[in-house]
Design a protein around this motif. Structure first.
Motif, mmCIF file in Angstrom:
data_model
loop_
_atom_site.group_PDB
_atom_site.id
_atom_site.type_symbol
_atom_site.label_atom_id
_atom_site.label_comp_id
_atom_site.label_asym_id
_atom_site.label_seq_id
_atom_site.Cartn_x
_atom_site.Cartn_y
_atom_site.Cartn_z
ATOM 1 N N LYS A 365 0.824 -1.204 0.000
ATOM 2 C CA LYS A 365 0.000 0.000 0.000
ATOM 3 C C LYS A 365 0.859 1.256 0.000
ATOM 4 C CE LYS A 365 -4.164 -1.974 2.077
ATOM 5 N NZ LYS A 365 -5.140 -1.881 3.177
ATOM 6 N N PHE A 366 2.049 1.174 0.603
ATOM 7 C CA PHE A 366 2.962 2.327 0.583
ATOM 8 C C PHE A 366 3.343 2.678 -0.848
ATOM 9 C CE2 PHE A 366 7.439 3.582 0.156
ATOM 10 C CZ PHE A 366 7.393 4.835 0.744
ATOM 11 N N TYR A 367 3.790 1.671 -1.628
ATOM 12 C CA TYR A 367 4.207 1.947 -3.002
ATOM 13 C C TYR A 367 3.014 2.390 -3.855
ATOM 14 C CZ TYR A 367 8.722 -0.193 -1.926
ATOM 15 O OH TYR A 367 9.945 -0.470 -1.406
ATOM 16 N N GLU A 368 1.852 1.809 -3.596
ATOM 17 C CA GLU A 368 0.659 2.195 -4.357
ATOM 18 C C GLU A 368 0.311 3.653 -4.102
ATOM 19 O OE1 GLU A 368 -4.089 1.160 -4.135
ATOM 20 O OE2 GLU A 368 -2.650 -0.475 -3.844
ATOM 21 N N GLU A 369 0.347 4.072 -2.833
ATOM 22 C CA GLU A 369 0.011 5.456 -2.495
ATOM 23 C C GLU A 369 1.090 6.419 -2.985
ATOM 24 O OE1 GLU A 369 -2.805 7.962 -1.484
ATOM 25 O OE2 GLU A 369 -2.988 5.788 -1.171
ATOM 26 N N MET A 370 2.358 5.978 -2.951
ATOM 27 C CA MET A 370 3.447 6.809 -3.473
ATOM 28 C C MET A 370 3.254 7.073 -4.963
ATOM 29 S SD MET A 370 5.908 7.916 -1.439
ATOM 30 C CE MET A 370 7.379 7.935 -2.429
ATOM 31 N N LEU A 371 2.887 6.027 -5.720
ATOM 32 C CA LEU A 371 2.653 6.198 -7.149
ATOM 33 C C LEU A 371 1.486 7.159 -7.392
ATOM 34 C CD1 LEU A 371 3.127 2.659 -8.774
ATOM 35 C CD2 LEU A 371 4.354 4.759 -9.335
ATOM 36 N N ARG A 372 0.411 7.003 -6.621
ATOM 37 C CA ARG A 372 -0.723 7.901 -6.782
ATOM 38 C C ARG A 372 -0.316 9.347 -6.492
ATOM 39 N NH1 ARG A 372 -5.659 6.804 -3.449
ATOM 40 N NH2 ARG A 372 -6.460 8.423 -4.821
ATOM 41 N N ALA A 373 0.504 9.541 -5.456
ATOM 42 C CA ALA A 373 0.944 10.886 -5.102
ATOM 43 C C ALA A 373 1.785 11.501 -6.214
ATOM 44 C CB ALA A 373 1.733 10.849 -3.793
ATOM 45 N N ILE A 374 2.749 10.741 -6.737
ATOM 46 C CA ILE A 374 3.648 11.266 -7.770
ATOM 47 C C ILE A 374 2.890 11.504 -9.071
ATOM 48 C CG2 ILE A 374 5.669 10.762 -9.193
ATOM 49 C CD1 ILE A 374 6.361 11.526 -6.364
ATOM 50 N N TRP A 375 2.107 10.498 -9.519
ATOM 51 C CA TRP A 375 1.360 10.651 -10.773
ATOM 52 C C TRP A 375 0.378 11.827 -10.657
ATOM 53 C CZ3 TRP A 375 3.434 8.894 -14.811
ATOM 54 C CH2 TRP A 375 3.964 7.609 -14.916
ATOM 55 N N GLY A 376 -0.349 11.904 -9.538
ATOM 56 C CA GLY A 376 -1.316 12.978 -9.363
ATOM 57 C C GLY A 376 -0.657 14.344 -9.312
ATOM 58 N N TYR A 377 0.488 14.438 -8.608
ATOM 59 C CA TYR A 377 1.196 15.718 -8.507
ATOM 60 C C TYR A 377 1.667 16.191 -9.886
ATOM 61 C CZ TYR A 377 4.816 19.097 -7.267
ATOM 62 O OH TYR A 377 5.587 20.211 -7.190
ATOM 63 N N LEU A 378 2.309 15.275 -10.635
ATOM 64 C CA LEU A 378 2.818 15.652 -11.952
ATOM 65 C C LEU A 378 1.678 15.972 -12.923
ATOM 66 C CD1 LEU A 378 5.753 13.096 -12.338
ATOM 67 C CD2 LEU A 378 5.905 15.528 -11.826
ATOM 68 N N SER A 379 0.554 15.238 -12.785
ATOM 69 C CA SER A 379 -0.602 15.510 -13.649
ATOM 70 C C SER A 379 -1.127 16.919 -13.416
ATOM 71 C CB SER A 379 -1.702 14.480 -13.391
ATOM 72 O OG SER A 379 -2.871 14.803 -14.099
ATOM 73 N N ASP A 380 -1.289 17.299 -12.134
ATOM 74 C CA ASP A 380 -1.807 18.634 -11.814
ATOM 75 C C ASP A 380 -0.780 19.715 -12.121
ATOM 76 O OD1 ASP A 380 -4.139 17.489 -10.956
ATOM 77 O OD2 ASP A 380 -3.584 17.446 -8.845
ATOM 78 N N LYS A 381 0.468 19.463 -11.792
ATOM 79 C CA LYS A 381 1.505 20.481 -11.941
ATOM 80 C C LYS A 381 1.798 20.773 -13.405
ATOM 81 C CE LYS A 381 4.232 23.105 -9.466
ATOM 82 N NZ LYS A 381 3.691 24.035 -8.460
ATOM 83 N N LEU A 382 1.814 19.717 -14.228
ATOM 84 C CA LEU A 382 2.181 19.881 -15.632
ATOM 85 C C LEU A 382 0.972 20.032 -16.547
ATOM 86 C CD1 LEU A 382 5.034 17.201 -15.800
ATOM 87 C CD2 LEU A 382 5.251 19.648 -15.383
#
Length: 455
Positions: A365-382
């Motif tokens: 669940k840690f890696y799953e949530e980390m991926l969601r955080a990174i993908w979501g951040y880059l999606s919103d930021k870029l």
């Protein structure tokens, strides 16, 4: 003993379809075939899933199935099974993996009794590469489409039927269905400008169901009315693409007409105002009689030394207020701008959840949530949709944004580490904590970069 040939022990990557749409779920199975008993099996290089998001199926490999393949019988074991979601169109390839395998052969020996004995032999095995043709989603895409692919239904409801100023209420929005539900963007609801809004809170419950992922995404939009009166919460359109019918489907939530009454806090303020007015009406002093010695010379404020400095300061304050207000109006009208403004806040919230899983030693669940955080951040930021989140796009967009190459490499490395770690041998607590710290540092560094102007 005889040598072990490529037809005796091998690994296959099997896809349940040869063609799919972007974001459509694909079942990927990695299976071991062998004619010998296996005493050890160690992945040295896992197959790479470039261009895909992965949802892994929990399973325990067991070498207990017999399968007839290419005219021969093999013992088989499913090493890995996952649902993959292609993020771009074209021909995508899952590269082969490499494995160190120890097989057990039986060696015959001569003598008075004769017989055979088990002998272990180490070999290296590579899997095949698997390719699939990914079709782009049909154009033109309807307004409101943000990348949802599958079959979904929606529902919305208000948490209460009684509304008062300065009292919080919620609009509960629920998306249910099968598809890329874990990667759906939160809908943007049309609330009245008189309502103070908070960052939406979402909760996703999803699990692998056959060859796809099914579940529910629940979003809580908390708002606080600031004014008394009748207000209208507009309908929202949720648009998804159904790969079975090959059509876009538009679902609409109902509108809500609500009446806001005066809350307790406003009533208290009104009482204070009434008391203030009452005190003014009774606080009238007597007129003082007699010679007051009025001054014969009067100086007007505009002729004083403070007039022009005060005038300039007030003009600058007015310009600043107009600029801030116009920026706020533009930001509220610009969905992308709102996502950009909230990117870091939402990402840090997900990192906090990931840290909780890290502390609980729940690595999956840690890696799953980390991926969601990174993908979501880059999606919103870029400003990228989920269907555009690929390593190449991220590399290019971060460079155009103005990020240095080492920061770009750091984000891509975090994504690769999270995707690989979900199906590779468990990492130490120190390595996991280092990955978490690297993600936090990368986001903080990104927040300090001013976006470069596009040419």
């Amino acid at each position: 003993d005889r040598s072990v040939s490529a037809n005796d022990v091998f690994v296959r990557i099997i896809l349940n379809r040869s063609r799919a749409y972007e974001q459509e779920a694909i079942l990927c199975t990695i299976k071991l075939y062998t004619k010998y008993s296996i005493s050890s099996f160690l992945p040295t290089t896992q197959p790479s899933f470039d261009g895909f998001l992965i949802e892994e199926v929990n399973l325990q490999p067991q070498l207990n199935e017999v399968e007839h393949y290419n005219g021969q019988n093999y013992m088989t074991a499913v090493l890995k099974q996952c649902i993959i979601f292609p993020q771009k169109s074209g021909k995508l390839t899952i590269n082969s993996g490499k494995y160190d395998v120890t097989v057990v052969q039986h060696e015959r020996f001569s003598g008075f009794w004769g017989g055979s004995r088990p002998v272990e032999k180490e070999i290296k095995v590579s899997s095949n590469s698997a390719s699939i043709n990914i079709d782009p989603l049909p154009s033109p895409q309807p307004e409101g489409f943000t990348g949802a692919v599958g079959i979904f239904s929606i529902d919305s409801r208000l948490s209460t039927s009684s509304f008062k100023t300065n009292e919080a209420a919620s609009l509960i929005y629920t998306i249910t269905g099968t598809g890329n539900i874990k990667y759906i963007k939160e809908p943007v609801i049309d609330f009245p400008t008189e309502f103070e809004q908070y960052t939406p809170q979402n909760e996703i419950t999803a699990q692998v169901n056959g060859s796809s992922v099914s579940g529910t995404m629940k979003i809580d939009y908390t708002f606080v009315p600031q004014s008394v009166g009748d207000f209208h919460i507009g309908a929202d359109k949720f648009v998804y693409f159904n790969p079975e019918s090959r059509k876009y489907v538009t679902l609409t939530t109902p509108t809500y007409d609500i009446k806001v009454a005066r809350g307790a806090a406003v009533s208290a303020a009104a009482d204070v105002n009434k008391q203030s007015i009452s005190s003014k009406n009774t606080d009238i002093l007597h007129i003082k009689m007699g010679d007051l010695h009025p001054a014969k010379v009067h100086r007007y404020f505009y002729s004083s030394a403070w007039y022009w400095p005060a005038y300039i300061v007030l003009a600058l304050i007015l310009v600043a207020i107009i600029w801030i207000y116009s920026k706020k109006v533009k930001l509220n009208a610009d969905i992308q701008g709102r996502r950009l403004a909230n990117a870091n806040k939402v990402a840090k919230k997900r990192l906090k959840i990931a840290k909780g899983f890290m502390s609980a030693h729940d690595n999956d669940k840690f890696y799953e949530e980390m991926l969601r955080a990174i993908w979501g951040y880059l999606s919103d930021k870029l400003g990228l949709q989920a269907s555009q989140l690929t390593r190449d796009n991220i590399d290019r967009e971060l460079t155009e944004y103005g990020a240095p190459q080492n920061l770009t490499d750091s984000f891509i490395n975090i994504i690769d580490e999270c995707e690989m770690a979900r199906y590779s041998p468990a990492k130490s607590d120190e390595q996991i904590e280092e990955l978490f710290n690297q993600a936090s540092s990368a986001m903080n560094a990104m927040e300090g970069i001013k976006r470069a102007k596009r040419q």
